[in-house]
Structures are given as structure tokens and as C-alpha cells.
Design a protein around this motif. Structure first.
Motif, PDB file in Angstrom:
ATOM      1  N   HIS A 113      10.926  13.223  -2.117  1.00 25.82           N
ATOM      2  CA  HIS A 113      11.192  12.875  -0.718  1.00 25.82           C
ATOM      3  C   HIS A 113      10.672  11.466  -0.410  1.00 25.82           C
ATOM      4  O   HIS A 113      11.366  10.671   0.239  1.00 25.82           O
ATOM      5  N   LEU A 114       9.461  11.159  -0.861  1.00 22.09           N
ATOM      6  CA  LEU A 114       8.893   9.844  -0.576  1.00 22.09           C
ATOM      7  C   LEU A 114       9.683   8.745  -1.281  1.00 22.09           C
ATOM      8  O   LEU A 114       9.946   7.683  -0.688  1.00 22.09           O
ATOM      9  N   ALA A 115      10.085   8.979  -2.527  1.00 21.41           N
ATOM     10  CA  ALA A 115      10.865   7.979  -3.259  1.00 21.41           C
ATOM     11  C   ALA A 115      12.199   7.713  -2.569  1.00 21.41           C
ATOM     12  O   ALA A 115      12.638   6.560  -2.452  1.00 21.41           O
ATOM     13  N   LEU A 116      12.856   8.767  -2.100  1.00 20.29           N
ATOM     14  CA  LEU A 116      14.129   8.599  -1.399  1.00 20.29           C
ATOM     15  C   LEU A 116      13.945   7.819  -0.103  1.00 20.29           C
ATOM     16  O   LEU A 116      14.722   6.894   0.197  1.00 20.29           O
ATOM     17  N   LEU A 117      12.925   8.156   0.668  1.00 17.51           N
ATOM     18  CA  LEU A 117      12.710   7.485   1.947  1.00 17.51           C
ATOM     19  C   LEU A 117      12.341   6.008   1.751  1.00 17.51           C
ATOM     20  O   LEU A 117      12.768   5.152   2.526  1.00 17.51           O
ATOM     21  N   ASP A 154       0.830  -1.213   0.000  1.00 16.88           N
ATOM     22  CA  ASP A 154       0.000   0.000   0.000  1.00 16.88           C
ATOM     23  C   ASP A 154       0.863   1.261   0.000  1.00 16.88           C
ATOM     24  O   ASP A 154       0.513   2.257  -0.649  1.00 16.88           O
ATOM     25  N   LEU A 155       1.983   1.211   0.723  1.00 18.06           N
ATOM     26  CA  LEU A 155       2.868   2.373   0.778  1.00 18.06           C
ATOM     27  C   LEU A 155       3.499   2.625  -0.594  1.00 18.06           C
ATOM     28  O   LEU A 155       3.619   3.782  -1.026  1.00 18.06           O
ATOM     29  N   CYS A 156       3.862   1.573  -1.290  1.00 17.09           N
ATOM     30  CA  CYS A 156       4.423   1.734  -2.633  1.00 17.09           C
ATOM     31  C   CYS A 156       3.350   2.191  -3.623  1.00 17.09           C
ATOM     32  O   CYS A 156       3.652   2.921  -4.578  1.00 17.09           O
ATOM     33  N   GLU A 157       2.119   1.778  -3.397  1.00 14.25           N
ATOM     34  CA  GLU A 157       1.026   2.256  -4.240  1.00 14.25           C
ATOM     35  C   GLU A 157       0.842   3.761  -4.093  1.00 14.25           C
ATOM     36  O   GLU A 157       0.557   4.463  -5.063  1.00 14.25           O
ATOM     37  N   ARG A 181      13.843   0.270   1.908  1.00 15.01           N
ATOM     38  CA  ARG A 181      14.174  -1.016   1.288  1.00 15.01           C
ATOM     39  C   ARG A 181      15.573  -1.459   1.697  1.00 15.01           C
ATOM     40  O   ARG A 181      15.793  -2.635   2.028  1.00 15.01           O
ATOM     41  N   ASP A 182      16.526  -0.532   1.698  1.00 14.25           N
ATOM     42  CA  ASP A 182      17.897  -0.881   2.091  1.00 14.25           C
ATOM     43  C   ASP A 182      17.967  -1.295   3.556  1.00 14.25           C
ATOM     44  O   ASP A 182      18.770  -2.168   3.923  1.00 14.25           O
ATOM     45  N   LEU A 221      12.870   5.528  12.695  1.00 13.51           N
ATOM     46  CA  LEU A 221      13.309   6.844  12.220  1.00 13.51           C
ATOM     47  C   LEU A 221      12.737   7.130  10.833  1.00 13.51           C
ATOM     48  O   LEU A 221      12.229   8.239  10.573  1.00 13.51           O
ATOM     49  N   LEU A 222      12.808   6.146   9.945  1.00 15.25           N
ATOM     50  CA  LEU A 222      12.267   6.333   8.597  1.00 15.25           C
ATOM     51  C   LEU A 222      10.749   6.504   8.625  1.00 15.25           C
ATOM     52  O   LEU A 222      10.194   7.320   7.873  1.00 15.25           O
ATOM     53  N   PHE A 223      10.069   5.761   9.499  1.00 15.39           N
ATOM     54  CA  PHE A 223       8.618   5.922   9.617  1.00 15.39           C
ATOM     55  C   PHE A 223       8.267   7.348  10.049  1.00 15.39           C
ATOM     56  O   PHE A 223       7.317   7.945   9.524  1.00 15.39           O
TER      57      PHE A 223
END
Length: 340
Positions: A148-152, A90-93, A157-158, A181-183
Motif C-alpha cells: 500500500h505504501l509503495a503504491l501511494l 524521510d518518507l522514502c526511507e 511521485r506522479d 488526498l494522497l497524504f
């Protein structure tokens, strides 16, 4: 042997389909038509596999209630892992939605610039300039949100890789800290859809971290048998070998070079013990249960056949699909020329 599942919900047919595959060297496919998707049905399915000497180390799946309950009843000592594909889908969507909005904003700004250039009167120029300014600000905000969302999500993923760039298996505490932290950074973005998609992921964090608990135990065991630096080199080699079979040509060559380099480093340290210790480390690391990506590949393989059945699939049809998959020779990859 790992036992994975394929959810039956994707097929427009009257009865559920239960699919499992042996995910080690043979990828043997088994499909059964079932009356329902209850816990008892799944339990009987897994017990039937056990009678054929398939021993399950763990399973990665979505949160189908019957599936999870049936698996845990039949394999109570095995691991159950929240599948990353389903957890973060869902987040990737949302990222794709944000991307489409950014492109739409770019088109709107371009159109506003075109109409401004065609304006003649002073009043019309002021009106269209104001319209362009609004479109320009909206476009910049949409592009910034996507970037920003694509970078995060790339960093997310990493963070889910079992191996760190230094060859150490990541611990639960490290990954939990990175993910939280990422969330927080993702949630800070000005997007309600992102916050909505992120909320259930936070509640499932413990399930997401299960593979890293397994990895910690494996690393502790291996460090009693393999010299520390050599183990780090072998872990890095395993990490890059994992990506050799998933990357495009240019990236594939990079991961092959990295794998071979770290294997050479380990061999220089281990000497005659290199071959048995390498086999031991690879076998242990391959036992980490993380995702159902292999069975999603099978999903793509059998979907066209099931769609052509128009809801009238039979066990005989499924047997034919199984026979084809289990006897066909692979054209590429590490199993090239071999059939399951």
C-alpha cells in the motif's frame, strides 16, 4: 541561467563548501571554501556569481537557514522552491524500513513453517501451529503495508509531474487536491513512522507547490502565442524528452517514441511556424525551477575526492576538481562529446 546549490553538511571537513552550477546547456561548476554557512556568506557568494553575469531564475534547496536567507537577500526577485528530494527523503526511507520488515516477516513465517513440519508430538504440533498462525498474520500485514505504501508513493511521485498525461500543465489547485488526498491515504496506514515523516511535509505544502504556480503563469503566456492543441502536443513532447535522459534502455526507447510522435503531431498543425514555436515552448518549460537533482549528481562526483582529503581540503584542491569537471568531455547524453 539557474543557480543551484550543494549543501555543505555532507562532508566531514572543518569548513563549509559552497557549490553552485549553471544548470542550462553548459553545467559549469563553481566551488568555494567558506569560513561559515551564514546568510551573509551565501549572499556574498550569489552576488559574486551575479558579477560574472550569472542571472538566477530560481533555486531548489533544502531548508538550510543561512542558505535560504542569503539567496533571498541576493536574488529577491527569484523563486525559491523546496527541493523534492529533501522534502520526501524521510518518507522514502520509511518505505525501505517497511520493506526490510516485510522480508524479515517472510523469513519468520518460513522458519515457523519449517519447525512445524518437523514437529513429532501432538502437543508440539499444536504449539508450533499456533506460532505459525501468528507469524503468517504478521507476514500478511507487513506485506500489505509495504504494498500500500509503495503504491501511494508511486502515485505521489506522479502527482508531482508538471505535465498531466493529457499534455496540460498542472495547476496549483489540482496538485494541492491530489496531494492532500494522497497524504490522507498515507496517514491512514497503520504505521507511526509514516505519520511522523508525513507531518512536516504537510506544513511545507505551499513551498512544494511553487513550481506549479510558475507553470500556470507560463501556460497562460504560451496560450496567447501557440494554438491550444499544438501547445498540448509540445508540452507532452517536452515531458517525455525530460524522461529520455533519466530512464533505463527500455523506458528510454518508449519516451523517445512518445516524444517524436507528439512532435510530429505539433509539426502537422504548425507547419512553417513549428521550429520557432517549439524553441519558445521548450525554453519556457525548461525555466521551471523544480529540484536540485543536477547538483546532487555533482555531489556524487566530488564526494570521493573530498573523502580522500581526510578533512584537509583546500581551495587549491577544489580548483582542481572544478577544472576537471569543467573541461572533461561527456561520454553520453545530449552533451556527448562536449565539455562545459
Amino acid at each position: 541561467t539557474w543557480v543551484f546549490y550543494l549543501s555543505d553538511e555532507i562532508f566531514a571537513i572543518d569548513k563549509p563548501i559552497l557549490v553552485t552550477i549553471d544548470a542550462q546547456s553548459t553545467t559549469i561548476l563553481n566551488i568555494a571554501l567558506a569560513a561559515d554557512r551564514s546568510a551573509e556568506t551565501w549572499r556574498a557568494h550569489f552576488e559574486a556569481l551575479a558579477q560574472h553575469h550569472f542571472i538566477s531564475l530560481g533555486m531548489a534547496s533544502d531548508r538550510g537557514a543561512g542558505l535560504v536567507a542569503g539567496y533571498q537577500a541576493a536574488c529577491d526577485m527569484a523563486l525559491w522552491v523546496a527541493d523534492y528530494f529533501h522534502e520526501f527523503y524521510d518518507l522514502c526511507e520509511v518505505l525501505q524500513q517497511v520493506e526490510r520488515k516485510a522480508y524479515a516477516a517472510i523469513d519468520t513465517e518460513y522458519e515457523a513453517a519449517r519447525t512445524f513440519a518437523n514437529a513429532k508430538s501432538e502437543a508440539n504440533l499444536h504449539k508450533r501451529l499456533a506460532h505459525y498462525d501468528t507469524a503468517h498474520r504478521t507476514c500478511e500485514q507487513a506485506i500489505a503495508l509495504y504494498d500500500h505504501l509503495a503504491l501511494l508513493l508511486h502515485l505521489l511521485r506522479d502527482a508531482l509531474h508538471v505535465c498531466s498525461p493529457h499534455g496540460r500543465l498542472r495547476t496549483q489547485a489540482q496538485v494541492r487536491s491530489e496531494l492532500l488526498l494522497l497524504f490522507d491515504m498515507i496517514e491512514a496506514l497503520d504505521c507511526a513512522a509514516v505519520r511522523s515523516a508525513l507531518q512536516p511535509i504537510r506544513t511545507h505544502l505551499d513551498d512544494i507547490l511553487v513550481p506549479f504556480k510558475h507553470a500556470e503563469a507560463i501556460e497562460a503566456e504560451l496560450r496567447t502565442m501557440v494554438p491550444p492543441h499544438a501547445l498540448d502536443f509540445l508540452v507532452l513532447a517536452w515531458h517525455h524528452d525530460h524522461f529520455v535522459h533519466q530512464s533505463r534502455a527500455k523506458q528510454k526507447r518508449y519516451h523517445q517514441r512518445e516524444r517524436d510522435f507528439w512532435l510530429a503531431c505539433a509539426e502537422g498543425l504548425l507547419g512553417d511556424e513549428f521550429a520557432p514555436l517549439k524553441a519558445l515552448v521548450i525554453a519556457k518549460l525548461d525555466s521551471i525551477v523544480r529540484a536540485s537533482s543536477l547538483v546532487e549528481m555533482v555531489n556524487g562526483l566530488i564526494r570521493p575526492y573530498l573523502n580522500s582529503c581526510k578533512g584537509q581540503v583546500t581551495q587549491a584542491t577544489l580548483n582542481l576538481i572544478m577544472f576537471y569537471h569543467n573541461h572533461r568531455r561527456y561520454k553520453s547524453g545530449k552533451r556527448q562529446g562536449k565539455a562545459p
